[in-house]
Each structure stands twice: as C-alpha cells, then as structure tokens.
Design a protein around this motif. Structure first.
Motif, PDB file in Angstrom:
ATOM      1  N   GLY A 154      11.189  14.194  10.923  1.00 43.16           N
ATOM      2  CA  GLY A 154      11.264  14.498  12.191  1.00 43.16           C
ATOM      3  C   GLY A 154      12.526  14.088  12.711  1.00 43.16           C
ATOM      4  O   GLY A 154      13.009  14.146  13.853  1.00 43.16           O
ATOM      5  N   ALA A 171       2.105  12.912   3.883  1.00 45.68           N
ATOM      6  CA  ALA A 171       1.782  11.959   4.781  1.00 45.68           C
ATOM      7  C   ALA A 171       1.205  12.151   6.061  1.00 45.68           C
ATOM      8  O   ALA A 171       0.709  11.548   6.923  1.00 45.68           O
ATOM      9  CB  ALA A 171       2.850  10.986   5.197  1.00 45.68           C
ATOM     10  N   ALA A 172       1.430  13.681   6.549  1.00 43.31           N
ATOM     11  CA  ALA A 172       1.151  14.081   7.812  1.00 43.31           C
ATOM     12  C   ALA A 172      -0.328  14.693   8.200  1.00 43.31           C
ATOM     13  O   ALA A 172      -0.876  14.479   9.167  1.00 43.31           O
ATOM     14  CB  ALA A 172       2.201  15.060   7.955  1.00 43.31           C
ATOM     15  N   THR A 209       0.188   3.864  -2.899  1.00 46.70           N
ATOM     16  CA  THR A 209      -0.154   5.230  -2.707  1.00 46.70           C
ATOM     17  C   THR A 209       0.867   6.546  -2.764  1.00 46.70           C
ATOM     18  O   THR A 209       0.424   7.296  -3.468  1.00 46.70           O
ATOM     19  CB  THR A 209      -0.243   5.442  -1.061  1.00 46.70           C
ATOM     20  OG1 THR A 209      -1.038   4.395  -0.567  1.00 46.70           O
ATOM     21  CG2 THR A 209      -1.044   6.926  -0.537  1.00 46.70           C
ATOM     22  N   GLY A 211      11.131   2.905   6.974  1.00 42.98           N
ATOM     23  CA  GLY A 211      11.077   1.996   5.801  1.00 42.98           C
ATOM     24  C   GLY A 211       9.996   1.157   5.856  1.00 42.98           C
ATOM     25  O   GLY A 211       8.756   1.657   6.295  1.00 42.98           O
ATOM     26  N   GLY A 270      -2.231  11.422   4.154  1.00 51.06           N
ATOM     27  CA  GLY A 270      -1.995  10.794   5.517  1.00 51.06           C
ATOM     28  C   GLY A 270      -2.430  11.802   6.582  1.00 51.06           C
ATOM     29  O   GLY A 270      -2.934  12.922   6.664  1.00 51.06           O
ATOM     30  N   LEU A 271      -2.477  11.085   7.877  1.00 52.88           N
ATOM     31  CA  LEU A 271      -2.885  11.970   8.877  1.00 52.88           C
ATOM     32  C   LEU A 271      -2.133  11.516  10.411  1.00 52.88           C
ATOM     33  O   LEU A 271      -2.450  11.885  11.382  1.00 52.88           O
ATOM     34  CB  LEU A 271      -4.428  11.677   9.336  1.00 52.88           C
ATOM     35  CG  LEU A 271      -4.998  10.079   9.513  1.00 52.88           C
ATOM     36  CD1 LEU A 271      -4.269   9.525  10.277  1.00 52.88           C
ATOM     37  CD2 LEU A 271      -6.372  10.319   9.565  1.00 52.88           C
ATOM     38  N   GLU A 314       5.847  22.372  11.392  1.00 53.24           N
ATOM     39  CA  GLU A 314       4.845  22.058  12.560  1.00 53.24           C
ATOM     40  C   GLU A 314       4.634  23.465  13.312  1.00 53.24           C
ATOM     41  O   GLU A 314       3.543  23.524  14.074  1.00 53.24           O
ATOM     42  CB  GLU A 314       5.532  21.247  13.503  1.00 53.24           C
ATOM     43  CG  GLU A 314       5.476  19.703  12.991  1.00 53.24           C
ATOM     44  CD  GLU A 314       6.211  18.607  13.724  1.00 53.24           C
ATOM     45  OE1 GLU A 314       5.743  17.445  13.805  1.00 53.24           O
ATOM     46  OE2 GLU A 314       7.100  19.106  14.278  1.00 53.24           O
ATOM     47  N   GLY A 362       6.972  12.731   5.864  1.00 56.93           N
ATOM     48  CA  GLY A 362       6.701  11.642   6.563  1.00 56.93           C
ATOM     49  C   GLY A 362       7.876  10.513   5.771  1.00 56.93           C
ATOM     50  O   GLY A 362       7.994   9.331   5.588  1.00 56.93           O
ATOM     51  N   VAL A 393       1.063  20.478   9.444  1.00 54.84           N
ATOM     52  CA  VAL A 393       2.260  20.264   8.352  1.00 54.84           C
ATOM     53  C   VAL A 393       1.474  20.678   6.914  1.00 54.84           C
ATOM     54  O   VAL A 393       2.063  21.317   6.317  1.00 54.84           O
ATOM     55  CB  VAL A 393       2.861  18.812   8.417  1.00 54.84           C
ATOM     56  CG1 VAL A 393       3.466  18.503   7.083  1.00 54.84           C
ATOM     57  CG2 VAL A 393       3.565  18.598   9.640  1.00 54.84           C
ATOM     58  N   ILE A 434      -5.924  11.770  -1.815  1.00 59.47           N
ATOM     59  CA  ILE A 434      -5.655  10.459  -2.418  1.00 59.47           C
ATOM     60  C   ILE A 434      -6.170   9.364  -1.493  1.00 59.47           C
ATOM     61  O   ILE A 434      -6.020   9.290  -0.207  1.00 59.47           O
ATOM     62  CB  ILE A 434      -3.949  10.239  -2.508  1.00 59.47           C
ATOM     63  CG1 ILE A 434      -3.270  11.441  -3.123  1.00 59.47           C
ATOM     64  CG2 ILE A 434      -3.199   8.823  -2.803  1.00 59.47           C
ATOM     65  CD1 ILE A 434      -3.441  11.266  -4.514  1.00 59.47           C
ATOM     66  N   GLY A 478       8.186   4.535  12.986  1.00 60.87           N
ATOM     67  CA  GLY A 478       8.487   3.510  11.648  1.00 60.87           C
ATOM     68  C   GLY A 478       9.634   3.961  10.597  1.00 60.87           C
ATOM     69  O   GLY A 478       9.731   5.177  10.565  1.00 60.87           O
ATOM     70  N   THR A 501       0.787  -1.240  -0.063  1.00 61.74           N
ATOM     71  CA  THR A 501       0.161  -0.094   0.032  1.00 61.74           C
ATOM     72  C   THR A 501       0.806   1.288   0.068  1.00 61.74           C
ATOM     73  O   THR A 501       0.430   2.252  -0.574  1.00 61.74           O
ATOM     74  CB  THR A 501      -0.935  -0.114   1.309  1.00 61.74           C
ATOM     75  OG1 THR A 501      -1.916  -0.958   0.997  1.00 61.74           O
ATOM     76  CG2 THR A 501      -1.515   1.346   1.557  1.00 61.74           C
TER      77      THR A 501
HETATM   78  N1  NAP Z   1      -5.177   7.697   1.930  1.00 57.31           N
HETATM   79  C1  NAP Z   1      -4.658   6.485   1.853  1.00 57.31           C
HETATM   80  O1  NAP Z   1      -4.958   5.687   0.873  1.00 57.31           O
HETATM   81  C2  NAP Z   1      -3.574   6.220   2.546  1.00 57.31           C
HETATM   82  C3  NAP Z   1      -2.628   5.076   1.948  1.00 57.31           C
HETATM   83  C4  NAP Z   1      -1.438   4.972   2.842  1.00 57.31           C
HETATM   84  C5  NAP Z   1      -1.282   5.332   4.021  1.00 57.31           C
HETATM   85  N2  NAP Z   1      -2.041   6.438   4.326  1.00 57.31           N
HETATM   86  C6  NAP Z   1      -1.662   7.050   5.558  1.00 57.31           C
HETATM   87  O2  NAP Z   1      -0.566   7.865   5.456  1.00 57.31           O
HETATM   88  C7  NAP Z   1       0.225   8.025   6.557  1.00 57.31           C
HETATM   89  C8  NAP Z   1       1.599   7.250   6.345  1.00 57.31           C
HETATM   90  O3  NAP Z   1       1.291   6.064   6.483  1.00 57.31           O
HETATM   91  P1  NAP Z   1       2.620   5.019   6.507  1.00 57.31           P
HETATM   92  O4  NAP Z   1       2.105   3.465   6.400  1.00 57.31           O
HETATM   93  O5  NAP Z   1       3.623   5.338   5.369  1.00 57.31           O
HETATM   94  O6  NAP Z   1       3.303   5.414   7.751  1.00 57.31           O
HETATM   95  P2  NAP Z   1       4.669   5.076   8.404  1.00 57.31           P
HETATM   96  O7  NAP Z   1       5.303   4.076   7.592  1.00 57.31           O
HETATM   97  O8  NAP Z   1       4.553   4.841   9.820  1.00 57.31           O
HETATM   98  O9  NAP Z   1       5.317   6.556   8.351  1.00 57.31           O
HETATM   99  C9  NAP Z   1       4.658   7.522   8.892  1.00 57.31           C
HETATM  100  C10 NAP Z   1       5.910   8.679   8.921  1.00 57.31           C
HETATM  101  O10 NAP Z   1       5.465   9.924   9.188  1.00 57.31           O
HETATM  102  C11 NAP Z   1       6.310  10.763   9.976  1.00 57.31           C
HETATM  103  N3  NAP Z   1       5.691  11.186  11.235  1.00 57.31           N
HETATM  104  C12 NAP Z   1       5.653  10.567  12.356  1.00 57.31           C
HETATM  105  N4  NAP Z   1       4.970  11.201  13.197  1.00 57.31           N
HETATM  106  C13 NAP Z   1       4.627  12.156  12.686  1.00 57.31           C
HETATM  107  C14 NAP Z   1       3.928  13.402  13.060  1.00 57.31           C
HETATM  108  N5  NAP Z   1       3.461  13.724  14.280  1.00 57.31           N
HETATM  109  N6  NAP Z   1       3.891  14.448  12.150  1.00 57.31           N
HETATM  110  C15 NAP Z   1       4.193  14.459  10.898  1.00 57.31           C
HETATM  111  N7  NAP Z   1       4.884  13.300  10.526  1.00 57.31           N
HETATM  112  C16 NAP Z   1       5.110  12.382  11.510  1.00 57.31           C
HETATM  113  C17 NAP Z   1       7.472   9.831  10.470  1.00 57.31           C
HETATM  114  O11 NAP Z   1       8.557   9.978   9.429  1.00 57.31           O
HETATM  115  P3  NAP Z   1       9.899  11.241   9.528  1.00 57.31           P
HETATM  116  O12 NAP Z   1      10.303  10.733  11.329  1.00 57.31           O
HETATM  117  O13 NAP Z   1      10.653  11.114   8.490  1.00 57.31           O
HETATM  118  O14 NAP Z   1       9.146  12.451   9.871  1.00 57.31           O
HETATM  119  C18 NAP Z   1       7.039   8.625  10.063  1.00 57.31           C
HETATM  120  O15 NAP Z   1       7.950   7.486   9.559  1.00 57.31           O
HETATM  121  C19 NAP Z   1      -0.728   7.382   7.681  1.00 57.31           C
HETATM  122  O16 NAP Z   1      -1.548   8.385   8.406  1.00 57.31           O
HETATM  123  C20 NAP Z   1      -1.663   6.381   6.925  1.00 57.31           C
HETATM  124  O17 NAP Z   1      -2.973   6.210   7.396  1.00 57.31           O
HETATM  125  C21 NAP Z   1      -3.232   6.572   3.789  1.00 57.31           C
END
Ligand code: NAP
Length: 344
Positions: free
Chosen positions: A187, A227-228, A138, A326, A250-251, A210, A162, A232, A274, A324, A134
């Motif tokens: 971050g 992704a945030a 995405t 990678g 993302g959120l 932020e 992100g 942001v 998206i 998280g 995913t």
């Molecule tokens: N709409 C969709 O179809 C869809 C699909 C996939 C994912 N998503 C959403 O996209 C987001 C990311 O998903 P993911 O699977 O890539 O997650 P992930 O692998 O956990 O990555 C999230 C990254 O966001 C950064 N982050 C962490 N806390 C944060 C904060 N408070 N404020 C801003 N950035 C922060 C960190 O990177 P740094 O340390 O480098 O900042 C973290 O590694 C989630 O909200 C997920 O639900 C949505």
C-alpha cells in the motif's frame, strides 16, 4: 519455580477493565508465572500485529486474564528441569500460546515448556533472533508450505503482500535468498526502494488487488504469500497460475474471503493455511533451519528498530493503523544493545 531470584520484575500485563481488557507496564512478582519447567531471563521480545491487538485491548488474542503480553521472546535459560538446556543457553520461542493462553515475552522473566524452545542458531545474535520472531517463523512456514506443494524458483513470480510489514518483509527476504523472483504488493509503493533492498524484483500497488476481481483473472503468480486476507486474497486466488498456491496467514485487510470456486476447479489452485502457533517442535526447528540458511542477517538489521520495554504499547499503535514498518524489537533485559559490542 527454582531459579527466579528477582523479587519483582517488569511486565506488560493485560487485565480485565471496564468494557474490555487493558494493558499496563507493572512490576510483578514471580508467583504470577505458571511453573512450566524452564525459566528464561528474557533479553528481547518483539512487536507483531497480535501484540498490538493485545496491548490495545482488542479482542481475539488474549484468552485469559491477567496475562503477560508478548507472543515472542529471546533470552537465556536460567533454570530447566531437564538436562537438555543448561543455564545460559540462548533460546528463542515464538507463538506456542505465549501472550495468548500462557504468559508471554514482554517481561523480564518467563516460564515455558522446554520442548517449544529453539536454540538460537549461531548465525544470529539474540536481538536478531527476536527480530525474526513470529514474523520470520510465519514467513518460513509459508515458504515451506509452498515448496511442499511443489513450488520451485524456476516456476515463475511469487507475490508477497503486506510487504512493508514484519511477516511480509521477511517472506520477501527468505524467498529472494532462496532464488525466487519476488513481486512485492504494498500500500506504500512510494517506499519501494526498501522492498527492492530486501530482494523484491518488482512492486505491485496493493490497490490493484483491492478492487473486486473477476472469478478468473489473467494468470500471473506461480505462488503467493498473503498477510492481508479479504479482497486481496480473493484477487490472488483469481490470478494464480494453473496448479499454483497461496500460503495465507493474515487478516490485516479483512477476515472475509469474497472469492469464487472457479480458480480451484478450473485451474487446480490451492489455498494453504498457515498457523504459526500450534505447530510441532519439529516444524518449528525446520523453519529456523530455513531462516538460518536463507535469511541474510544484514537484511534483517536493515528493517529492524529497537525500542525500550516502556515504549511497547505506543510503538504497537502503528501496527494497528496499518503503518507498521519492518520489525520492532523490544529490549527487555537491558544488558545488550542491538548492534553494540556486548554479548548478544
Ligand atoms: N497465522 C499466523 O500464525 C500468523 C502469524 C503472524 C502474523 N499473522 C497475521 O499476519 C498479518 C500480518 O502480521 P504482521 O505482524 O506481519 O503485521 P505488520 O508488521 O503490521 O504488517 C502488516 C502489513 O500489511 C499491510 N497492510 C496494512 N493494512 C492493510 C490492508 N488494509 N490491506 C492489506 N494489507 C495491509 C502493510 O504493508 P504495506 O504497506 O506494504 O501494504 C503492513 O505493514 C496479521 O493479520 C497477523 O495477525 C498470522
């Protein structure tokens, strides 16, 4: 359900419990599965932020119980009602309700709709397809949306937030692979080398985004992938160049949007939403074509770890804490090792 031969198989099952849902690794029987036309012997799944929410009993992902968790799967077709996917075909499926309204990929067997499946492109192994998952789908949809809006590599820098996460990291790699100048917002700027290796040309400390922004800040980004959410995303909107766009999915930073209309009405910027779950099979295949064209498999390997099925819940905890890094691939089938010499 024709070709399921196992009497039981392992699955992470989310069930109702006291005060909410909880997930446990169980041995289940095939009659738990819905008959959706195509049975897949799952080799790998992966961990995304949504999986972390589901495995840790957080609301918002699991729509019914009991439900097998896992929004991604990669495996071999074991039986299909139609002729298009002969047994043994290596397929992958991300989203499409898996792990939300339909039983998902954190299990040795799945039953899915044939039209949602994507045949894994020859460029990727089974484990690499799961590493894309995913997150990669995405990222590809976000880049597609920006390009449909008119973004081109010569337009200027593209910001990705992100960056250490799955979707952000793969967006960096895809954009860089297509010739864009990528700025990675993170971050964890102390780990910037990893982001440069993916193709980021420069690094921005997330703290800058932020802080509450003025409605209109200095014009910096031709485009952005976010992704945030939250402050942001509001800061990105305020600093997009005239006519620029941000693709938001993302959120992790918040589901609110403390923004002003000024960037929209004075700079003509666009906010592109998206959703990787409810997309057409055509859009899904187009995104995989992009991944096959622009994503270097060795970059993918560099940001991927493989964990056993039993470790999925513990590994997912880091994603909930924003730590998280990678992509985490979950080895389900046990037949193939990630960089091993066996098939896959
Ligand atoms: N709409 C969709 O179809 C869809 C699909 C996939 C994912 N998503 C959403 O996209 C987001 C990311 O998903 P993911 O699977 O890539 O997650 P992930 O692998 O956990 O990555 C999230 C990254 O966001 C950064 N982050 C962490 N806390 C944060 C904060 N408070 N404020 C801003 N950035 C922060 C960190 O990177 P740094 O340390 O480098 O900042 C973290 O590694 C989630 O909200 C997920 O639900 C949505």
């Amino acid at each position: 359900m024709s070709a399921i031969t196992s009497s039981t198989f392992p699955a992470w099952v989310v069930r109702d419990g006291e005060g909410g849902t909880s997930a446990a690794l169980e041995q289940v029987t095939p009659d738990l599965l819905e008959d959706r036309g195509t049975t897949v012997r799952v080799l790998y799944s992966s961990l995304n932020y949504k999986d972390a929410l589901a495995l840790h009993g957080r609301p918002g992902v699991v729509r019914r119980t009991p439900l097998i968790a896992g929004i991604d799967l990669t495996g071999e077709v074991s039986a299909s009602e139609g002729p298009a996917l002969p047994p043994g075909t290596l397929v992958t499926l991300d989203g499409a309700g898996l792990g939300e309204e339909h039983h998902g990929g954190l299990a040795a067997l799945a039953d899915v709709r044939a039209e949602d499946l994507v045949v894994v492109p020859a460029r990727f192994s089974a484990a690499q397809a799961a590493a894309i998952g995913t997150a990669g789908l995405t990222a590809a949809l976000a880049v597609d949306a920006l390009e449909r809006h008119g973004l081109t590599p010569d337009a200027g820098p593209v910001l990705v937030t992100g960056a250490h996460g799955g979707s952000g990291g793969l967006a960096i790699a895809l954009l860089a692979g297509a010739g864009y100048e990528v700025v990675a917002a993170t971050g964890r700027p102390e780990a910037a080398d990893r982001l440069r290796a993916l193709g980021a040309q420069s690094i921005l400390d997330r703290a800058e985004l932020e802080a509450p922004s003025r409605p209109l800040a200095r014009e910096r980004w031709a485009g952005a992938v976010d992704a945030a959410g939250g402050q942001v995303l509001a800061s990105i909107l305020a600093s997009l160049r005239c006519g620029g766009a941000v693709a938001a999915f993302g959120l992790v930073g918040g589901s609110d949007l403390p923004a002003s209309v000024m960037p929209f009405i004075l700079r003509g910027v666009s906010l592109l939403g998206i959703d990787s779950v409810r997309i057409s099979p055509q859009a899904r295949r187009a995104a995989w074509d992009r991944l096959s064209r622009d994503l270097d498999p060795s970059l993918l390997d560099a940001i991927t770890r493989v964990v056993p099925l039993a470790a999925a819940k513990d590994e997912a905890a880091a994603l909930l804490e924003g730590r998280g890094t990678g992509r985490v691939v979950v080895q389900v089938g046990g037949r193939v090792s990630y960089r091993g010499t066996a098939a896959g």
